[in-house]
Write a protein that holds these residues in place. Structure first.
Motif, PDB file in Angstrom:
ATOM      1  N   GLN A 247       0.967  -5.135   6.700  1.00  0.00           N
ATOM      2  CA  GLN A 247       2.094  -6.017   7.067  1.00  0.00           C
ATOM      3  C   GLN A 247       2.861  -6.464   5.814  1.00  0.00           C
ATOM      4  N   THR A 248       2.091  -6.910   4.804  1.00  0.00           N
ATOM      5  CA  THR A 248       2.707  -7.392   3.549  1.00  0.00           C
ATOM      6  C   THR A 248       3.498  -6.259   2.874  1.00  0.00           C
ATOM      7  N   LYS A 249       2.885  -5.039   2.890  1.00  0.00           N
ATOM      8  CA  LYS A 249       3.525  -3.879   2.235  1.00  0.00           C
ATOM      9  C   LYS A 249       4.857  -3.541   2.918  1.00  0.00           C
ATOM     10  N   LEU A 250       4.867  -3.516   4.261  1.00  0.00           N
ATOM     11  CA  LEU A 250       6.097  -3.199   5.002  1.00  0.00           C
ATOM     12  C   LEU A 250       7.156  -4.298   4.821  1.00  0.00           C
ATOM     13  N   ALA A 251       6.703  -5.554   4.815  1.00  0.00           N
ATOM     14  CA  ALA A 251       7.633  -6.675   4.630  1.00  0.00           C
ATOM     15  C   ALA A 251       8.264  -6.616   3.233  1.00  0.00           C
ATOM     16  N   LYS A 252       7.408  -6.346   2.222  1.00  0.00           N
ATOM     17  CA  LYS A 252       7.908  -6.256   0.843  1.00  0.00           C
ATOM     18  C   LYS A 252       8.904  -5.115   0.715  1.00  0.00           C
ATOM     19  N   GLN A 253       8.596  -3.976   1.377  1.00  0.00           N
ATOM     20  CA  GLN A 253       9.507  -2.822   1.319  1.00  0.00           C
ATOM     21  C   GLN A 253      10.854  -3.157   1.964  1.00  0.00           C
ATOM     22  N   SER A 254      10.824  -3.831   3.104  1.00  0.00           N
ATOM     23  CA  SER A 254      12.067  -4.214   3.806  1.00  0.00           C
ATOM     24  C   SER A 254      12.880  -5.196   2.967  1.00  0.00           C
ATOM     25  N   PHE A 255      12.182  -6.138   2.345  1.00  0.00           N
ATOM     26  CA  PHE A 255      12.841  -7.142   1.492  1.00  0.00           C
ATOM     27  C   PHE A 255      13.486  -6.477   0.270  1.00  0.00           C
TER      28      PHE A 255
END
Length: 627
Positions: free
Chosen positions: A593-601
């Motif tokens: 979740q953190t990895k996908l959120a960081k990528q989107s950000f």
């Protein structure tokens, strides 16, 4: 004839004061003495015209020469000349009529221009560079005797029989030790070029070598030979002294090249010519201005009767027109061009207003005459117009008729035209018409495209003063707001009643917010989950319009320094309706979740040009891993 005497003034130490307080500007001695010689020459010409002098005028060239061995500089004219009595009157009395007042009022003066002209001390500027000054003169009057005046910088003088045999005056300066730098050809040449380039009487300074054609050689090619010719310093009839009807475009362009040899051709020019309620002539040019705030100021030269005075014309020319180049000549501007005196002078304010009006009239005329050509020049002149409208109310009033707004498609609109164009579709639920704008079309492309999908128009506002101009527009245009296209998500920029609902539950929204706050881990970014168009980006990073605008204004010296010192803060809008957010919620682990959120950000930062350095490197590595 032999006479000694003292100059009748109340103070003994006038010369040390002149030397001391004028010393920083000592090169103006040449301006003053050459100007005096020109005045004397013009007066004899005038008398000849009136029939009061019937002799031969002959060659009226003013000549400047120097002798390095004898340490002298000589200024010679064939003007009126003076008798012994006239020398006593004009040199000993009138030139010192204000001496006591001068000492009292100007002992703290820092600029020679505060003094010269005000007290008739022009001639005495000679003592800034000379330990002894001689005047050798022969009056034009019939039967006049030649006279010689000598003074060693004290209040004592000596008058004796002169040696001059032709009408006119020689001023001979015996240069003092500290001023021997002036006994140099190039030094004198540069001072004459600066101050005397456009004097109305021919000024000669020695000779110069020129190449002239000398037939052809055996192959029929031109041959050249070197010849010595008089080195004439000046153009006696510069274009500002002529009628515009007698001039062609080439004349204006040639004069511009003479003033600014390395510059590109100007866009256009304005010929100034007024004789009531003040005298003013001149030519002002609109140069091509680069779109930055490093304006080339001090390019307008101020003359008085063709004598160069200064290129600091701040009080005569409105601040926004300091970007112009050219020449202003007015005998009504006092020669002592200290700033405090200029501001107090009534003519200066009138001249300032006149120049503002002339520039506004010229721009209006160009706009009406050929709008297409005007639009083509807008990138160069827009800066002048906007700067003028911000800083000068009278100009703003006229400027609203010829200021243009340009959109991202390269189309131009007047203020009323643009209002009409966007009013129907870009009016929000509070009946405010919203103008969207971009400051960097390439960098803000994603936001521009989002706006265009909704048929919104986007203006280009990329000049350094546009943040101030935007404030100006909002103050003048009723029920109108301007918002940078990346100041918020497009739905929030122009809020309508038909906003998208957030499809996430309250619990899901809270969870998404927590995931992103952990991934971002930076207090400068405030996270909000919103209901947006599912086709928009999953994450958008924006800076509040007000805060960013204040920072822009602070950066260009708009008096908003407080905001400039505040740290940057951004809003992160999470599109709750986007499939990527659904994917993040359904991810198997917290790490994923953190990895996908960081990528989107990071993608959102990339769209804003905010992803740099180590963060950009990490993003690239992560992206490669995800592929």
């Amino acid at each position: 004839m032999q006479e000694k005497g003292t100059i009748s003034i109340h103070t003994e130490n006038i010369f040390p004061i002149i030397k001391k307080f004028l010393y920083s500007d000592n090169e103006i001695f040449l301006r003053e003495l050459v100007s005096n010689a020109v005045d004397a020459t013009q007066k004899i010409k005038r008398l000849a015209t009136l029939g009061q002098y019937t002799g031969e005028l002959g060659d009226t060239t003013v000549e400047v020469s120097f002798d390095k061995d004898k340490k002298t500089i000589t200024i010679s004219d064939r003007g009126l000349g003076m008798t012994a009595e006239e020398i006593k009157k004009y040199i000993n009395q009138i030139a010192f009529s204000g001496a006591t007042e001068f000492v009292e009022k100007f002992k703290d003066a820092k600029d020679a221009n505060e003094i010269i002209g005000k007290f008739g001390l022009g001639f005495y500027s000679a003592f800034m560079v000379a330990h002894t000054v001689e005047i050798n003169s022969l009056s034009y009057q019939e039967g006049a005797e030649p006279a010689k005046w000598t003074c060693d910088g004290s209040t004592s003088f000596e008058i004796s029989e002169g040696s001059r045999t032709e009408r006119g005056t020689d001023i001979i300066l015996h240069i003092n030790e500290e001023s021997e730098e002036f006994l140099d050809k190039w030094k004198l040449q540069s001072i004459l070029d600066k101050y005397c380039k456009f004097l109305p009487v021919t000024i000669k300074f020695g000779t110069k070598t020129e190449s002239v054609e000398d037939g052809v050689d055996e192959e029929g090619k031109k041959k050249w030979k070197s010849v010595e010719v008089d080195n004439i310093i000046n153009t006696t009839s510069p274009i500002w002294t002529k009628s515009p009807n007698d001039l062609k475009d080439e004349d204006y362009l040639a004069f511009y090249k003479e003033l600014y040899p390395m510059s590109e051709d100007p866009l256009f020019w304005i010929h100034l010519n007024v004789d009531y309620p003040f005298n003013l002539t001149g030519v002002l040019y609109f140069p091509k201005v680069k779109n930055d705030f490093d304006f080339q100021k001090n390019k307008i030269k101020l003359y008085s009767r063709q004598v160069f005075i200064t290129d600091e014309v701040k009080d005569i020319v409105p601040e926004f027109l300091m970007l112009l180049h050219g020449v202003i000549d007015s005998p009504d501007i006092p020669l002592n061009v200290s700033r405090s005196f200029l501001q107090a002078d009534g003519n200066v304010k009138k001249i300032n207003n006149y120049i503002t009006k002339k520039v506004a009239d010229k721009l209006a005329e160009l706009y009406k005459k050929d709008r297409k050509v005007y639009e083509e020049k807008w990138n160069d002149i827009g800066l002048f117009v906007k700067y003028g409208m911000i800083s000068e109310e009278k100009f703003a009033e006229k400027g609203k008729d010829f200021v243009l707004l340009k959109n991202t498609k390269g189309e131009f609109y007047t203020l009323p035209e643009y209002k009409e164009k966007v009013k129907a579709i870009q009016t929000d639920k509070n009946e405010q018409t919203i103008y969207l704008y971009a400051t960097d079309v390439n960098k803000q492309d994603a936001f521009i495209q989002s706006a265009n999908k909704k048929d919104y128009d986007v203006l280009v506002m990329d000049s350094p003063i546009d943040s101030h101009f935007i404030q100006h527009l909002e103050g003048k245009e009723e029920k109108t707001q301007l918002k940078r296209v990346d100041a918020d998500v497009v739905e929030k920029l122009i809020q309508k009643d038909d906003a998208y609902a957030n499809l996430l539950s309250e619990e899901q929204s809270t969870k998404v917010k927590e995931i992103f706050e952990k991934a971002i881990d930076n207090k400068s970014y405030s996270v909000e989950v919103e209901g947006l168009n599912p086709e928009e980006l999953p994450v958008t990073v924006t800076m509040d319009e007000f805060m960013r605008r204040m920072k822009d204004m602070a950066a260009t010296g708009g008096g908003m320094g407080f905001y400039g010192s505040l740290p940057d803060s951004y809003k992160v809008a999470i599109n709750g309706n986007h499939s990527v957010i659904d994917k993040i919620l359904k991810a198997e682990s917290e790490e994923e979740q953190t990895k996908l959120a960081k990528q989107s950000f990071d993608l959102a930062l990339l769209a804003q040009g905010l992803l740099t350095g180590k963060d950009l490197t990490e993003f690239v590595k992560r992206s490669v891993g995800m592929i």
